[in-house]
Every structure is written in structure tokens, then in C-alpha cells.
Design an enzyme around this catalytic site. Structure first.
Site, PDB file in Angstrom:
ATOM      1  N   LYS A  21       0.829  -1.218   0.000  1.00 28.36           N
ATOM      2  CA  LYS A  21       0.000   0.000   0.000  1.00 28.36           C
ATOM      3  C   LYS A  21       0.862   1.267   0.000  1.00 28.36           C
ATOM      4  O   LYS A  21       0.609   2.193  -0.743  1.00 28.36           O
ATOM      5  CB  LYS A  21      -0.870   0.084   1.266  1.00 28.36           C
ATOM      6  N   ARG A  96      -9.092   1.776   9.076  1.00 34.73           N
ATOM      7  CA  ARG A  96      -8.657   0.440   9.502  1.00 34.73           C
ATOM      8  C   ARG A  96      -9.719  -0.252  10.336  1.00 34.73           C
ATOM      9  O   ARG A  96      -9.506  -1.390  10.761  1.00 34.73           O
ATOM     10  CB  ARG A  96      -7.396   0.590  10.335  1.00 34.73           C
ATOM     11  N   ARG A 133      11.585  -6.506   4.687  1.00 36.69           N
ATOM     12  CA  ARG A 133      11.399  -5.059   4.545  1.00 36.69           C
ATOM     13  C   ARG A 133      12.387  -4.271   5.412  1.00 36.69           C
ATOM     14  O   ARG A 133      12.625  -4.599   6.562  1.00 36.69           O
ATOM     15  CB  ARG A 133       9.957  -4.718   4.951  1.00 36.69           C
ATOM     16  N   ARG A 161      11.846  -2.443  10.428  1.00 40.70           N
ATOM     17  CA  ARG A 161      10.865  -1.608  11.131  1.00 40.70           C
ATOM     18  C   ARG A 161      10.527  -2.278  12.455  1.00 40.70           C
ATOM     19  O   ARG A 161      10.364  -3.500  12.489  1.00 40.70           O
ATOM     20  CB  ARG A 161       9.612  -1.481  10.252  1.00 40.70           C
ATOM     21  N   ARG A 172      -0.066  -8.227  14.135  1.00 41.40           N
ATOM     22  CA  ARG A 172      -0.590  -7.247  13.166  1.00 41.40           C
ATOM     23  C   ARG A 172      -1.496  -7.923  12.141  1.00 41.40           C
ATOM     24  O   ARG A 172      -2.524  -7.369  11.749  1.00 41.40           O
ATOM     25  CB  ARG A 172       0.563  -6.512  12.475  1.00 41.40           C
TER      26      ARG A 172
HETATM   27  P1  AMP Z   1       1.227   1.131   9.107  1.00 39.71           P
HETATM   28  O1  AMP Z   1       2.488   1.865   8.824  1.00 39.71           O
HETATM   29  O2  AMP Z   1       0.060   1.605   8.292  1.00 39.71           O
HETATM   30  O3  AMP Z   1       1.411  -0.363   9.050  1.00 39.71           O
HETATM   31  O4  AMP Z   1       0.832   1.479  10.631  1.00 39.71           O
HETATM   32  C1  AMP Z   1       1.695   1.141  11.702  1.00 39.71           C
HETATM   33  C2  AMP Z   1       0.896   1.092  12.990  1.00 39.71           C
HETATM   34  O5  AMP Z   1       0.316   2.381  13.266  1.00 39.71           O
HETATM   35  C3  AMP Z   1      -0.287   0.124  12.995  1.00 39.71           C
HETATM   36  O6  AMP Z   1       0.104  -1.216  13.297  1.00 39.71           O
HETATM   37  C4  AMP Z   1      -1.176   0.736  14.083  1.00 39.71           C
HETATM   38  O7  AMP Z   1      -0.672   0.450  15.373  1.00 39.71           O
HETATM   39  C5  AMP Z   1      -0.985   2.232  13.842  1.00 39.71           C
HETATM   40  N1  AMP Z   1      -1.988   2.760  12.894  1.00 39.71           N
HETATM   41  C6  AMP Z   1      -1.755   3.260  11.640  1.00 39.71           C
HETATM   42  N2  AMP Z   1      -2.895   3.659  11.061  1.00 39.71           N
HETATM   43  C7  AMP Z   1      -3.887   3.393  11.947  1.00 39.71           C
HETATM   44  C8  AMP Z   1      -5.305   3.546  11.928  1.00 39.71           C
HETATM   45  N3  AMP Z   1      -5.952   4.046  10.862  1.00 39.71           N
HETATM   46  N4  AMP Z   1      -5.999   3.148  13.024  1.00 39.71           N
HETATM   47  C9  AMP Z   1      -5.387   2.651  14.101  1.00 39.71           C
HETATM   48  N5  AMP Z   1      -4.057   2.457  14.202  1.00 39.71           N
HETATM   49  C10 AMP Z   1      -3.305   2.829  13.132  1.00 39.71           C
END
Ligand code: AMP
Length: 231
Positions: A21, A96, A133, A161, A172
Site C-alpha cells: 500500500k 482500519r 522489509r 521496522r 498485526r
Molecule cells: P502502518 O504503517 O500503516 O502499518 O501502521 C503502523 C501502525 O500504526 C499500525 O500497526 C497501528 O498500530 C498504527 N496505525 C496506523 N494507522 C492506523 C489507523 N488508521 N488506526 C489505528 N491504528 C493505526
């Protein structure tokens, strides 16, 4: 891309962690001159800058759980109120949950159609990708495969990460299936919803995504029939 005159190009990218994404949202946003809004990036920047948001979200993110809906809806509502999002935007990582998707519909009132693209990738491929990654430990950008050990942006060292490590990835993916996957059903019946096969080389995904968004953004808005109006 041919876009309906005066109609904003509002895009949501859905998909599990590791679906691509972020990379695809970045490419699409850059090519179309739209802001990419990544809620994960916003939270990681807040952690890096040690702001109150970063301090309160850190433990949640490190555990693989989701930050609360109210906080996330507030962040995105504020970001979408800025004028640079008027011609459109690309959302990566939001919504989400069904509550966030419902709130986004409210935020979209009067802003044109919302094109939703779900990037589908088999779970064993996701696990392989997440293990491989790397991001820059200094500026946080995702490292393309060409970067071997140093960041092509700032020269920082490439690191895994913090939430891609073995312990957190399983959590996750579980959270994705339980809390995020239901929003695919939430959007699936809409004329502007599209599914993309994300298990292909990145450039092939980029082309497929671009074609799908182009085609979906040209779908005419549903006609509202006012009871009693002359036909
Ligand atoms: P990502 O980089 O999109 O994988 O986001 C990393 C982490 O940030 C996720 O595992 C969540 O803990 C938090 N996070 C990101 N976007 C959201 C969202 N829309 N709602 C809730 N938690 C979020």
C-alpha cells in the site's frame, strides 16, 4: 490520467501489512500531484519527534494493536481539512476499522467520489515481504530493493521496522483479519470499489492500480431520485 473536470480524485488504499500500500500510494500520489496521507507515517513521525501523540501511541504501535478510533479520526479529519487535499488525496493505512470507514464517509460529504482499492496478496508472501522489509533508521522512508545498506535519501543506516519483527507481525496480521478486513465488506458493494492482485512485480501493480482507479473514477455518481419529482 483523464479525470472528470472539477471532480476530486479521492483514493483509499486497502490491504494487509506488506501488501505494498505504502509504495503504491506514494507512486500514485506523486504521479498525480496529490498528497499521500499515511497514518502509520504520521504516528511514526510523532514517535520520532516525541510529541504527546507519539508518547501515547508508542506502546500500542509496538504491540501491533490499533490506536483508538477517536484519535485516528481526529488526525485524518484535521489533515483532510487542509486545502491541499481539495483536488483529492491518497489515503494509506486509514480507515482500519468500520468506525473509521463510517467517519470517513461523513468527512467526504460534498467532496466527490471515494475510490477504494483493495490490494490482495497471499499470507505466505506477506510474511516473506515483511521479514525482508527495511526502512531508514534516520528518516524512516521505506527502502526499495536497490538500496543495499544505506538510505538513498539521507545516507542513514537501513533497519528492520520495529513492528516488522517476528513477535509483532503475527499480531498485526491477526488484528488486520479481525478489525480491518470487515471494511472490505463495508465497501465491496460500491461502484467505485476495485480489487487488485498485489502478488506481481511492483511496476505491474502500479499499472493495474492506475487503470483501475482511472476507470472507477469515471463511474457516474448515483442519481438521487427525489420522490414526487417529474421524471
Ligand atoms: P502502518 O504503517 O500503516 O502499518 O501502521 C503502523 C501502525 O500504526 C499500525 O500497526 C497501528 O498500530 C498504527 N496505525 C496506523 N494507522 C492506523 C489507523 N488508521 N488506526 C489505528 N491504528 C493505526
Amino acid at each position: 490520467m483523464r479525470k472528470r473536470a472539477g471532480v476530486a480524485l479521492n483514493v483509499v488504499m486497502l490491504g494487509p501489512p506488506g501488501a505494498g500500500k505504502g509504495t503504491q500510494a506514494e507512486r500514485f500520489a506523486r504521479t498525480h500531484g496529490l498528497p499521500k496521507i499515511s497514518t502509520g507515517d504520521i504516528l511514526r513521525e510523532a514517535i520520532h519527534a516525541d510529541t504527546p501523540l507519539g508518547r501515547s501511541a508508542k506502546t500500542t504501535i509496538y504491540s501491533g494493536a490499533l490506536v483508538g478510533d477517536d484519535v485516528m479520526i481526529g488526525i485524518v479529519g484535521e489533515r483532510l481539512s487542509r486545502p491541499d487535499t481539495r483536488p483529492g488525496f491518497v489515503l494509506d493505512g486509514f480507515p482500519r476499522t468500520v468506525a473509521q470507514a463510517t467517519a470517513l464517509d461523513d468527512l467526504m460529504a460534498g467532496r466527490g467520489p471515494l475510490v477504494v482499492v483493495d490490494i490482495v496478496v497471499p499470507e505466505e508472501v506477506l510474511l516473506r515481504r515483511l521479514a525482508a522489509r527495511r526502512i531508514c533508521g534516520d528518516c524512516g522512508v521505506n527502502a526499495p530493493v536497490e538500496w543495499i545498506s544505506a538510505c538513498g535519501n539521507c545516507g542513514g543506516a537501513l533497519v528492520t521496522r520495529f513492528d516488522d519483527g517476528d513477535g509483532v507481525v503475527g499480531e498485526r496480521l491477526k488484528v488486520y483479519h479481525l478489525q480491518t478486513r470487515p471494511i472490505v465488506e463495508f465497501y465491496a458493494g460500491r461502484p467505485t470499489f476495485r480489487t487488485i492482485d498485489g502478488n506481481q512485480p511492483p511496476d505491474v501493480v502500479t499499472a493495474a492500480l492506475s487503470a483501475a482507479i482511472r476507470e472507477a473514477s469515471l463511474v457516474p455518481a448515483p442519481v438521487k431520485i427525489t420522490p414526487g419529482a417529474a421524471l
